[in-house]
Design an enzyme around this catalytic site. Structure first.
Site, PDB file in Angstrom:
ATOM      1  N   CYS A   1      51.231  43.149  43.519  1.00 38.09           N
ATOM      2  CA  CYS A   1      50.852  41.732  43.565  1.00 38.09           C
ATOM      3  C   CYS A   1      52.037  40.780  43.426  1.00 38.09           C
ATOM      4  O   CYS A   1      51.914  39.594  43.711  1.00 38.09           O
ATOM      5  CB  CYS A   1      49.794  41.431  42.511  1.00 38.09           C
ATOM      6  SG  CYS A   1      48.264  42.327  42.805  1.00 38.09           S
TER       7      CYS A   1
ATOM      8  N   ASN B   1      41.443  38.577  44.651  1.00 43.42           N
ATOM      9  CA  ASN B   1      42.866  38.919  44.543  1.00 43.42           C
ATOM     10  C   ASN B   1      43.315  39.596  45.847  1.00 43.42           C
ATOM     11  O   ASN B   1      42.953  40.734  46.112  1.00 43.42           O
ATOM     12  CB  ASN B   1      43.050  39.854  43.340  1.00 43.42           C
ATOM     13  CG  ASN B   1      44.498  40.270  43.128  1.00 43.42           C
ATOM     14  OD1 ASN B   1      45.346  40.013  43.981  1.00 43.42           O
ATOM     15  ND2 ASN B   1      44.761  40.916  42.012  1.00 43.42           N
TER      16      ASN B   1
ATOM     17  N   HIS C   1      50.024  33.584  41.603  1.00 42.63           N
ATOM     18  CA  HIS C   1      49.277  34.711  42.176  1.00 42.63           C
ATOM     19  C   HIS C   1      47.834  34.579  41.715  1.00 42.63           C
ATOM     20  O   HIS C   1      47.563  34.218  40.576  1.00 42.63           O
ATOM     21  CB  HIS C   1      49.887  36.029  41.703  1.00 42.63           C
ATOM     22  CG  HIS C   1      49.007  37.202  41.995  1.00 42.63           C
ATOM     23  ND1 HIS C   1      48.477  37.435  43.249  1.00 42.63           N
ATOM     24  CD2 HIS C   1      48.534  38.198  41.193  1.00 42.63           C
ATOM     25  CE1 HIS C   1      47.731  38.522  43.200  1.00 42.63           C
ATOM     26  NE2 HIS C   1      47.740  39.001  41.973  1.00 42.63           N
TER      27      HIS C   1
HETATM   28  N1  COA Z   1      30.216  44.310  36.329  1.00 44.61           N
HETATM   29  C1  COA Z   1      29.577  44.475  35.167  1.00 44.61           C
HETATM   30  N2  COA Z   1      30.118  45.090  34.099  1.00 44.61           N
HETATM   31  C2  COA Z   1      31.393  45.509  34.225  1.00 44.61           C
HETATM   32  C3  COA Z   1      32.128  45.345  35.392  1.00 44.61           C
HETATM   33  C4  COA Z   1      31.486  44.732  36.477  1.00 44.61           C
HETATM   34  N3  COA Z   1      32.100  44.517  37.654  1.00 44.61           N
HETATM   35  N4  COA Z   1      33.342  45.877  35.216  1.00 44.61           N
HETATM   36  C5  COA Z   1      33.395  46.339  33.966  1.00 44.61           C
HETATM   37  N5  COA Z   1      32.200  46.129  33.339  1.00 44.61           N
HETATM   38  C6  COA Z   1      31.821  46.482  31.989  1.00 44.61           C
HETATM   39  C7  COA Z   1      32.663  47.602  31.449  1.00 44.61           C
HETATM   40  O1  COA Z   1      32.146  48.859  31.867  1.00 44.61           O
HETATM   41  C8  COA Z   1      32.507  47.395  29.969  1.00 44.61           C
HETATM   42  O2  COA Z   1      31.256  47.911  29.555  1.00 44.61           O
HETATM   43  P1  COA Z   1      31.163  48.854  28.261  1.00 44.61           P
HETATM   44  O3  COA Z   1      31.671  48.012  27.148  1.00 44.61           O
HETATM   45  O4  COA Z   1      29.724  49.161  28.224  1.00 44.61           O
HETATM   46  O5  COA Z   1      32.054  50.007  28.603  1.00 44.61           O
HETATM   47  C9  COA Z   1      32.435  45.872  29.842  1.00 44.61           C
HETATM   48  O6  COA Z   1      32.080  45.386  31.121  1.00 44.61           O
HETATM   49  C10 COA Z   1      33.735  45.242  29.381  1.00 44.61           C
HETATM   50  O7  COA Z   1      34.773  45.821  30.162  1.00 44.61           O
HETATM   51  P2  COA Z   1      36.264  45.339  30.004  1.00 44.61           P
HETATM   52  O8  COA Z   1      37.103  46.084  30.999  1.00 44.61           O
HETATM   53  O9  COA Z   1      36.671  45.419  28.574  1.00 44.61           O
HETATM   54  O10 COA Z   1      36.102  43.827  30.437  1.00 44.61           O
HETATM   55  P3  COA Z   1      37.120  42.627  30.349  1.00 44.61           P
HETATM   56  O11 COA Z   1      36.511  41.528  29.565  1.00 44.61           O
HETATM   57  O12 COA Z   1      38.491  43.082  29.982  1.00 44.61           O
HETATM   58  O13 COA Z   1      37.178  42.136  31.861  1.00 44.61           O
HETATM   59  C11 COA Z   1      38.627  42.323  33.773  1.00 44.61           C
HETATM   60  C12 COA Z   1      37.631  43.025  32.863  1.00 44.61           C
HETATM   61  C13 COA Z   1      39.129  43.321  34.795  1.00 44.61           C
HETATM   62  C14 COA Z   1      37.930  41.175  34.486  1.00 44.61           C
HETATM   63  C15 COA Z   1      39.790  41.757  32.922  1.00 44.61           C
HETATM   64  O14 COA Z   1      40.283  42.759  32.061  1.00 44.61           O
HETATM   65  C16 COA Z   1      40.904  41.263  33.759  1.00 44.61           C
HETATM   66  O15 COA Z   1      40.774  40.291  34.471  1.00 44.61           O
HETATM   67  N6  COA Z   1      42.075  41.893  33.689  1.00 44.61           N
HETATM   68  C17 COA Z   1      43.190  41.564  34.515  1.00 44.61           C
HETATM   69  C18 COA Z   1      43.031  42.317  35.794  1.00 44.61           C
HETATM   70  C19 COA Z   1      43.919  41.824  36.868  1.00 44.61           C
HETATM   71  O16 COA Z   1      44.119  40.649  37.017  1.00 44.61           O
HETATM   72  N7  COA Z   1      44.439  42.768  37.660  1.00 44.61           N
HETATM   73  C20 COA Z   1      45.239  42.517  38.778  1.00 44.61           C
HETATM   74  C21 COA Z   1      46.577  42.084  38.331  1.00 44.61           C
HETATM   75  S1  COA Z   1      47.588  41.849  39.691  1.00 44.61           S
END
Ligand code: COA
Length: 320
Positions: free
Chosen positions: A115, A277, A247
């Site tokens: 990215c 993204n 980004h």
């Molecule tokens: N829909 C519903 N539930 C989802 C889900 C989805 N698409 N994806 C994950 N979950 C669930 C998980 O399974 C977890 O459930 P559990 O507690 O029963 O296991 C719960 O939601 C929380 O998951 P978690 O990964 O801790 O969520 P989060 O609050 O960290 O949000 C992201 C996840 C990915 C949105 C967040 O971490 C994020 O934005 N990270 C940065 C990612 C990024 O920008 N990457 C690219 C960089 S270039």
């Protein structure tokens, strides 16, 4: 005489025709519009069809950037393509785009920094221009992330989209343009965001794997540092920044960076709601939209920043 500087003179982009909403995705995986929107700000993404390859989309974006600048393809000295989703390992996407544009001189190469790819590619083009080796370059981000997604993994498949953006940079004996670039990487934390395997690797999935929480944590930390570094190296304060063109991974990360810089929401370019993204394509897509839409104006100071797999991260400060 004023030394040569790289000026951003042309902008273009391409988005696939097909739009997939969060509600559409809820048919495939156990997710909901509310979950995706609240955590990321994403509402929809564009997804390529078979014709909308990395080369095709990159070429379309490049043609628009040339048209914007009023420049001809045969004048282009170099093509730098940022992509993690090339149609082939080689020839490079850049060489294929060079052929599509009927350019037979100069050189073309791909740059892979996930990215952060566009920031890396623009920094590279700038370095070649400052060294006097080239007079101009097409810098393109083109991505077909839909190919890298495990469509049964709700933790990743809801986050990404496809598209391409391009910028034409040109050497001018004139103040402004790119003021500085700041690139970083730390391979020791590569396993928080990676593609599992490559061609010929046994038992690999070929899909994106991510520890979202860790990526989020590093993004806020590293981007804050690099933004400070960019301002400091130019003896500038955050008040001199007119526009943040970040980004587009996650609205919460984008807002945190806008707040850090003391910018109003209206000074932060956001496309993640509509594009999701698009990795290396996200910054040139956002730039194209903001410049053609008349928001970013001549002489405005813009700050580009990105973080991605590697980990890689970086920032570029420029005057349009
Ligand atoms: N829909 C519903 N539930 C989802 C889900 C989805 N698409 N994806 C994950 N979950 C669930 C998980 O399974 C977890 O459930 P559990 O507690 O029963 O296991 C719960 O939601 C929380 O998951 P978690 O990964 O801790 O969520 P989060 O609050 O960290 O949000 C992201 C996840 C990915 C949105 C967040 O971490 C994020 O934005 N990270 C940065 C990612 C990024 O920008 N990457 C690219 C960089 S270039």
């Amino acid at each position: 005489m004023m030394p040569q500087r790289s000026h951003l003179v042309g902008f273009g982009s391409y988005l696939p025709k097909k739009i997939v909403t969060n509600d559409d995705l809820a048919h495939y995986v156990d997710t909901s519009h509310e979950w995706i929107y609240e955590r990321t700000g994403i509402v929809q993404r564009h997804i390529s069809d078979e014709q909308e390859t990395a080369v095709y989309m990159g070429t379309q974006a490049a043609l628009k950037a040339l048209e914007f600048a009023g420049e001809k393809a045969e004048e282009v000295d170099a093509i730098f393509v940022a992509t993690s989703t090339p149609d082939q390992i080689f020839p490079s996407t850049a060489a294929r785009i060079q052929a599509e544009l009927s350019i037979k001189h100069g050189f073309a190469m791909d740059i892979t920094a996930a990215c952060s790819g566009f920031v890396y590619a623009l920094a590279t083009a700038n370095a070649f221009i400052l060294s006097g080796q080239i007079k101009n370059a097409l810098v393109i981000g083109t991505e077909v992330y839909s190919r890298l997604l495990d469509w049964s993994d709700r933790r990743t498949c809801v986050l990404f989209g496809d598209g391409a953006g391009a910028v034409l940079v040109k050497a001018k004996n004139k103040e402004g343009g790119i003021l500085s670039s700041h690139l970083h990487s730390d391979g020791s934390i590569g396993d928080i965001l990676y593609v599992d395997g490559a061609l010929g690797i046994k038992d690999a999935s070929g899909y994106i794997r991510m520890n979202g929480r860790e990526v989020f944590r590093h993004a806020v930390m590293r981007l804050s540092e690099v933004v400070d570094e960019a301002l400091k190296s130019n003896g500038m304060t955050k008040e001199s920044v007119n526009w943040l063109v970040p980004h587009q991974a996650n609205l919460r990360i984008i807002k945190a960076m806008g707040k850090k810089l003391g910018l109003m929401d209206s000074q932060v370019i956001v496309t993640v709601d509509r594009h999701a993204n698009t990795s290396a394509a996200s910054i040139p897509l956002a730039l194209d939209e903001a410049i053609r839409g008349g928001r970013i104006k001549k002489d405005d100071t813009i700050l580009l920043e990105a973080l991605g797999g590697g980990l890689t991260w970086g920032a570029i400060l420029a005057i349009y």
